[in-house]
Scaffold this motif. Structure first.
Motif, PDB file in Angstrom:
ATOM      1  N   THR A 716      49.031  44.819  29.033  1.00  0.00           N
ATOM      2  CA  THR A 716      49.312  46.184  29.392  1.00  0.00           C
ATOM      3  C   THR A 716      47.995  47.084  29.745  1.00  0.00           C
ATOM      4  OG1 THR A 716      48.847  47.152  27.002  1.00  0.00           O
ATOM      5  CG2 THR A 716      51.236  46.606  27.499  1.00  0.00           C
ATOM      6  N   ASP A 717      46.804  46.406  29.758  1.00  0.00           N
ATOM      7  CA  ASP A 717      45.636  46.887  30.414  1.00  0.00           C
ATOM      8  C   ASP A 717      45.812  47.426  31.561  1.00  0.00           C
ATOM      9  OD1 ASP A 717      43.249  44.650  28.640  1.00  0.00           O
ATOM     10  OD2 ASP A 717      44.214  46.607  27.915  1.00  0.00           O
ATOM     11  N   PRO A 718      45.502  48.760  31.885  1.00  0.00           N
ATOM     12  CA  PRO A 718      45.919  49.191  33.482  1.00  0.00           C
ATOM     13  C   PRO A 718      44.895  48.888  34.606  1.00  0.00           C
ATOM     14  CG  PRO A 718      45.079  50.944  32.250  1.00  0.00           C
ATOM     15  CD  PRO A 718      45.228  49.664  31.200  1.00  0.00           C
ATOM     16  N   VAL A 719      43.780  48.165  34.059  1.00  0.00           N
ATOM     17  CA  VAL A 719      42.558  47.947  35.025  1.00  0.00           C
ATOM     18  C   VAL A 719      42.173  46.390  34.657  1.00  0.00           C
ATOM     19  CG1 VAL A 719      40.408  48.662  35.782  1.00  0.00           C
ATOM     20  CG2 VAL A 719      41.914  50.563  34.882  1.00  0.00           C
ATOM     21  N   PHE A 720      41.640  45.816  35.751  1.00  0.00           N
ATOM     22  CA  PHE A 720      41.142  44.432  35.699  1.00  0.00           C
ATOM     23  C   PHE A 720      39.842  44.669  36.415  1.00  0.00           C
ATOM     24  CE2 PHE A 720      42.266  39.789  35.694  1.00  0.00           C
ATOM     25  CZ  PHE A 720      41.091  39.453  35.055  1.00  0.00           C
ATOM     26  N   LEU A 721      38.805  44.535  35.784  1.00  0.00           N
ATOM     27  CA  LEU A 721      37.566  44.529  36.627  1.00  0.00           C
ATOM     28  C   LEU A 721      37.124  43.173  36.852  1.00  0.00           C
ATOM     29  CD1 LEU A 721      35.533  46.908  34.111  1.00  0.00           C
ATOM     30  CD2 LEU A 721      36.694  47.529  36.078  1.00  0.00           C
ATOM     31  N   ILE A 722      36.638  42.794  38.189  1.00  0.00           N
ATOM     32  CA  ILE A 722      36.699  41.618  38.751  1.00  0.00           C
ATOM     33  C   ILE A 722      35.333  41.393  39.721  1.00  0.00           C
ATOM     34  CG2 ILE A 722      37.676  39.629  39.898  1.00  0.00           C
ATOM     35  CD1 ILE A 722      40.592  40.808  39.444  1.00  0.00           C
ATOM     36  N   SER A 723      34.432  40.439  39.543  1.00  0.00           N
ATOM     37  CA  SER A 723      33.299  40.330  40.601  1.00  0.00           C
ATOM     38  C   SER A 723      33.839  39.758  41.689  1.00  0.00           C
ATOM     39  CB  SER A 723      32.260  39.486  39.842  1.00  0.00           C
ATOM     40  OG  SER A 723      32.521  38.344  39.527  1.00  0.00           O
ATOM     41  N   LEU A 724      33.511  40.012  42.667  1.00  0.00           N
ATOM     42  CA  LEU A 724      33.931  39.571  44.132  1.00  0.00           C
ATOM     43  C   LEU A 724      33.921  37.814  44.033  1.00  0.00           C
ATOM     44  CD1 LEU A 724      33.071  41.651  47.015  1.00  0.00           C
ATOM     45  CD2 LEU A 724      35.324  40.904  46.535  1.00  0.00           C
ATOM     46  N   LYS A 725      32.407  37.523  43.468  1.00  0.00           N
ATOM     47  CA  LYS A 725      32.288  35.902  43.520  1.00  0.00           C
ATOM     48  C   LYS A 725      33.407  35.386  42.724  1.00  0.00           C
ATOM     49  CE  LYS A 725      28.441  32.882  43.427  1.00  0.00           C
ATOM     50  NZ  LYS A 725      27.045  32.752  43.353  1.00  0.00           N
ATOM     51  N   ALA A 726      33.425  35.820  41.413  1.00  0.00           N
ATOM     52  CA  ALA A 726      34.211  34.903  40.365  1.00  0.00           C
ATOM     53  C   ALA A 726      35.721  35.143  40.781  1.00  0.00           C
ATOM     54  CB  ALA A 726      33.854  35.712  39.121  1.00  0.00           C
ATOM     55  N   GLY A 727      36.294  36.384  41.134  1.00  0.00           N
ATOM     56  CA  GLY A 727      37.860  36.453  41.168  1.00  0.00           C
ATOM     57  C   GLY A 727      38.103  36.828  42.560  1.00  0.00           C
ATOM     58  N   GLY A 728      37.516  36.366  43.529  1.00  0.00           N
ATOM     59  CA  GLY A 728      37.942  36.831  44.938  1.00  0.00           C
ATOM     60  C   GLY A 728      39.001  35.902  45.414  1.00  0.00           C
ATOM     61  N   VAL A 729      38.971  34.575  44.848  1.00  0.00           N
ATOM     62  CA  VAL A 729      39.867  33.842  45.498  1.00  0.00           C
ATOM     63  C   VAL A 729      40.715  33.050  44.202  1.00  0.00           C
ATOM     64  CG1 VAL A 729      38.878  33.417  47.460  1.00  0.00           C
ATOM     65  CG2 VAL A 729      38.178  32.119  45.532  1.00  0.00           C
ATOM     66  N   GLY A 730      41.688  32.355  44.374  1.00  0.00           N
ATOM     67  CA  GLY A 730      42.336  31.431  43.570  1.00  0.00           C
ATOM     68  C   GLY A 730      42.913  32.073  42.223  1.00  0.00           C
ATOM     69  N   LEU A 731      43.265  33.408  42.526  1.00  0.00           N
ATOM     70  CA  LEU A 731      44.076  34.352  41.528  1.00  0.00           C
ATOM     71  C   LEU A 731      45.400  34.911  41.996  1.00  0.00           C
ATOM     72  CD1 LEU A 731      41.235  36.226  39.551  1.00  0.00           C
ATOM     73  CD2 LEU A 731      42.247  33.904  38.990  1.00  0.00           C
ATOM     74  N   THR A 732      46.372  34.974  41.135  1.00  0.00           N
ATOM     75  CA  THR A 732      47.657  35.689  41.532  1.00  0.00           C
ATOM     76  C   THR A 732      47.813  36.675  40.617  1.00  0.00           C
ATOM     77  OG1 THR A 732      48.582  33.708  42.492  1.00  0.00           O
ATOM     78  CG2 THR A 732      50.022  35.524  42.007  1.00  0.00           C
ATOM     79  N   LEU A 733      47.585  37.992  40.948  1.00  0.00           N
ATOM     80  CA  LEU A 733      47.583  39.108  40.145  1.00  0.00           C
ATOM     81  C   LEU A 733      48.511  40.148  40.730  1.00  0.00           C
ATOM     82  CD1 LEU A 733      43.765  39.202  39.250  1.00  0.00           C
ATOM     83  CD2 LEU A 733      45.643  38.539  37.673  1.00  0.00           C
ATOM     84  N   THR A 734      49.767  39.748  40.975  1.00  0.00           N
ATOM     85  CA  THR A 734      50.800  40.799  41.537  1.00  0.00           C
ATOM     86  C   THR A 734      51.377  41.860  40.597  1.00  0.00           C
ATOM     87  OG1 THR A 734      52.505  39.045  40.895  1.00  0.00           O
ATOM     88  CG2 THR A 734      51.637  39.017  43.278  1.00  0.00           C
ATOM     89  N   GLU A 735      50.852  41.666  39.345  1.00  0.00           N
ATOM     90  CA  GLU A 735      51.009  42.686  38.411  1.00  0.00           C
ATOM     91  C   GLU A 735      50.529  44.282  38.780  1.00  0.00           C
ATOM     92  OE1 GLU A 735      50.129  39.791  37.711  1.00  0.00           O
ATOM     93  OE2 GLU A 735      51.898  39.013  36.674  1.00  0.00           O
TER      94      GLU A 735
END
Length: 818
Positions: A716-735
């Motif tokens: 239920t966390d409303p925020v996901f903090l992501i570094s561009l290099k680590a999370g810029g590709v390869g994830l599906t976060l349609t929530e």
């Protein structure tokens, strides 16, 4: 013989001779008075003179027969027959159509006279009464619960009822038409046990021949308080009767009748009117709703110009009967506002260079209607739905309709002023916009000289509005627009007071969060845009804030929603999803604070001189040049990223980010927040913790990356903090349906990949992308270059790009221009 107990409950008899004795014990079936027992014990005869025999037979023997058996040994004494018990009611009608109903018990026998006994006191004439028979007769009345309740059956004990009842007005009508026929029916079926005696002439009750008509008249109480116009209406219900002429019923009497559940009111002694009519029900509901808003006079209704829903409800009643012009003007305008969604929007202004989506046209029409009628409202659309362009369209229409009118005043946070100027230039280039971003001392001219610039729109900050409150209050404005109106949510602040003092033809608040912490913030904004809606803060707190916040009152919430409906327009992305593009992008300009600005400018001068020297050999010095640019980019975000000594300077970008995240989280949305700098994400994380916002975190050092991602997706966390290099590709976060890019990336393709974590197949909601750009910094230069040379920035980042010569010295120099 002797009696046992006191009071006696048994008897003992004894007899026999000297050798045989017998004793008999027997219970008594009834209580014997002491006088009767003494005669038994003494066994002495009571001699009655001949002259008193009639009295003995007529009065005493009937009483004695209730206690013991009475007989005559030789038949010489005529014994009394059985006593007859009747309940007699006397109905007496008077000239004023009132009635008195009096009840008495009548006991009689063939030998003695009739005796009247009270119906409410069974102890009177106890020896003459037959309680069992009285209860049996009263039981005939108990069969009808309505009659029994009215007559007070059983109030004074079994077999009793009220001795006398009086009926006047409506009660007399109800008695004559409902109760009396029931009593007569009981008497007919009682075999003489119940009898009714009518004295006087029963009134000829009848309904009035006319139809009730509600009449409204503006009273002398109409007045203006501050910016609020008040309408005092005297209300009467008039009936035209063929015999009596026009008869009027006061509002208080009508409301009292309806509130009591009775739909009938007496207009004369014998003439009544039935109030069971839809228009009178609407009137009663309207008055009740008005009383829930402000104190009401006893004889009428008091409404402000901002009570749109009540005025619209009033419109149908006003149109149906005679009313003066001012009443019709107000109610027709309110009714038109209610019907606005079903009305074709006005033509878009000629100077508008934008294609409004259907919901934006509706918002433009709503704002235009309110402005043209001298009203106000709150445009509370979701972020990213184009509140600015809707407002500019309304302003452009107003200016085209009346070019000589005073200008509009837009008040916004300092960071948004440039956005207003840019958006006006883009969508309404024909409007003359003057931005006031400095105090009078620094800009060198006062507000009294504003007319020399002939503005259509003046854009200023909340700080300058507060500092020059008297100057802004002294000018005439066609309209006031309070952007990001949560800035005036504190009604005790000087900024709020400055906004309240501005005199404008219409007043609008533009905010996606009309309330953040409590309902009094909503009251503050409404008190500026629709001041007559809830005129008193204390009343609003007691009637709405406390019941809703403390008790979750559904009734108070329903009333509040109904009241604010006409003046608060809110559309969410879900509501207008079919009218939105799949992905909507917007740049949020961030103004640095004074200390932050000074630090940045100082570093910029030093880095500019250094880099310009290094540019003499670009290929050789590329890494050093990038290091200088990186320091400037970090300094654009937060000075503490460059030097921990600047910890207390603060970051305006984090402030703006947390404000937006709080808003979207409160609305049930979720967001991805991207940055190249993990040190900056860590500082954002600390602020989110302080603000009470939950978050997930992912950067290159995160272990169990899959668990972190799955935790966000299923949590239920409303925020996901992501570094561009680590999370810029390869994830599906349609929530998530919001993306925040905290620092412009050299390569726009990398940003697009990051955004695509949310905006991809499986996403069922529109995605809003915000790019936060610090004004007057290298970030703005990066954005400019990205638009002109998107491919250029790919050569500045990554191992493969370090050897590239596609980034020229001129491009890098442009990044460092003032």
């Amino acid at each position: 013989m002797a009696f046992i107990g006191e009071p006696a409950h048994g008897v003992v008899l004894w007899g026999g001779d000297a050798t045989t004795r017998s004793i008999v014990l027997a219970p008594l079936t009834r209580t014997l008075p002491r006088a009767v027992r003494s005669h038994f014990v003494q066994q002495a005869p009571l001699v009655v003179p001949g002259a008193d025999v009639p009295e003995l037979v007529g009065e005493y023997l009937p009483r004695l027969a209730h206690v013991v058996g009475v007989g005559s040994r030789d038949g010489s004494v005529p014994l009394p027959g059985p006593t007859r018990v009747r309940l007699r009611g006397q109905v007496t009608w008077h000239e004023d159509a009132s009635a008195v109903l009096a009840w008495r018990w009548v006991h009689s026998s063939d030998e003695g006279p009739e005796r009247d006994l009270p119906v409410d006191d069974p102890t009177v004439g106890r020896l003459l009464r037959d309680p069992a028979r009285e209860q049996q007769v009263v039981g005939l009345l108990e069969a009808d619960e309505t009659v029994a309740a009215l007559l007070g059956v059983g109030q004074h004990g079994p077999g009793t009822l009220a001795a006398e009842l009086r009926f006047r007005g409506l009660d007399a009508l109800g008695f004559a038409t409902d109760v009396l026929p029931r009593l007569e029916d009981v008497a007919r079926r009682s075999d003489g046990s119940v009898e009714l005696v009518l004295v006087g002439r029963t009134p000829d009750f009848r309904p009035a021949t006319g139809v009730p008509e509600v009449r409204f008249t503006s009273s002398e109480g109409d007045h203006r308080e501050g910016r609020t116009d008040w309408l005092e209406l005297e209300v009467v219900v008039a009936i035209r009767d063929e015999e009596l002429g026009t008869v009027q019923i006061g509002l208080a009497q009508v409301l009292a009748a309806l509130a009591s559940g009775s739909t009938t009111v007496m207009v004369r002694d014998h003439v009544y009117v039935d109030l069971d009519r839809p228009e009178l029900d609407r009137l009663a509901r309207l008055v009740a709703d008005a009383r829930a808003m402000v104190d009401q006079p006893p004889r009428g209704i008091r409404l402000s110009r901002d009570h749109h829903d009540l005025l619209a409800d009033l419109a149908g009643l006003v149109e149906a009967g005679p009313s003066d012009g001012r009443v019709r003007e107000w109610t027709r305008a309110a009714a038109a506002l209610r019907e606005l969604p079903a009305t074709e929007p006005p033509a878009e202004p000629a100077g508008l260079q934008a294609t409004l989506r259907p919901y934006q046209r509706a918002g433009y029409a709503w704002m235009s209607f309110l402005h043209e009628h001298g009203l106000g409202g709150v445009l509370a659309d979701d972020m990213g739905l184009g509140k600015t362009v809707q407002t500019l369209a309304m302003v452009a229409r107003a200016r085209e309709s009346d070019p000589q009118a005073p200008p509009f005043l837009v008040v916004a946070p300092a960071s948004v002023v440039s956005t207003w100027v840019a958006e006006a230039a883009r969508f309404t280039p024909g409007l003359r916009v003057v931005a006031i971003t400095e105090s009078a001392a620094r800009r060198g001219w006062g507000l009294d000289r504003l007319a020399e610039r002939s503005p259509d729109v003046v854009v200023t900050t909340y700080t300058l509005l507060r500092l020059e409150a008297a100057g802004y209050a002294g000018l005439r404005w066609a309209g006031l627009v309070l952007d990001e109106a949560q800035s005036v949510k504190n009604h005790t602040s000087k900024t709020y007071d400055a906004a309240r003092r501005v005199e404008a033809g219409s007043r609008f608040a533009i905010t996606g969060t009309p309330m953040e912490n409590n309902l009094m913030e909503l009251w503050s904004i409404l008190s500026l845009t629709a001041p007559g809606l809830f005129p008193h803060a204390a009343d609003f707190r007691e009637r709405f804030a406390k019941p809703i916040e403390q008790d979750a009152s559904p009734d108070a919430l329903a009333v509040l929603r109904r009241r604010i409906g006409p003046v608060v327009l809110r559309r969410t992305k879900d509501l207008v999803a079919s009218d939105l593009p799949a992905k909507q992008e917007q740049v949020l300009t961030v103004e640095l604070g004074p200390r932050h600005r000074k630090l940045y400018d100082t570093h910029l001068q030093r880095e500019r001189q250094r880099v310009l020297k290094l540019l003499e050999d670009l290929d050789e010095n590329r890494i050093s040049i990038l290091a200088s640019l990186t320091r400037l980019r970090q300094l654009s975000l937060d000075p503490a990223l460059v030097d921990p000594e600047h910890e207390k300077v603060g970051s305006a970008k984090i402030d703006l980010l947390v404000e937006h995240l709080s808003e979207i989280a409160a609305e049930g949305h979720r967001a991805l927040v991207f940055s190249q700098f993990t040190s900056f994400l860590s500082r954002v994380a600390r602020r989110l913790t302080a603000a009470g916002l939950g978050y997930s975190y992912l950067d290159g050092s995160t272990r169990r990356r899959g668990e972190v991602v799955d935790g966000f997706r299923s949590g239920t966390d409303p925020v996901f903090l992501i570094s561009l290099k680590a999370g810029g590709v390869g994830l599906t976060l349609t929530e998530a349906d919001y993306c925040f890019l905290l620092d412009p990336w050299w390569n726009p393709a990398v940003e697009a990949q990051a955004v695509d974590r949310a905006h991809r197949i499986g996403q069922t909601r529109n995605v809003v992308v915000y790019r936060l750009v610090s004004a007057g910094t290298v970030e703005e230069k990066v954005m400019e270059l990205a638009r002109r040379k998107a491919a250029l920035f790919a050569s500045v980042v990554g191992a493969d790009s370090l050897a590239s010569t596609s980034l020229t010295a001129d491009d890098i120099a442009a990044l460092l221009e003032p």
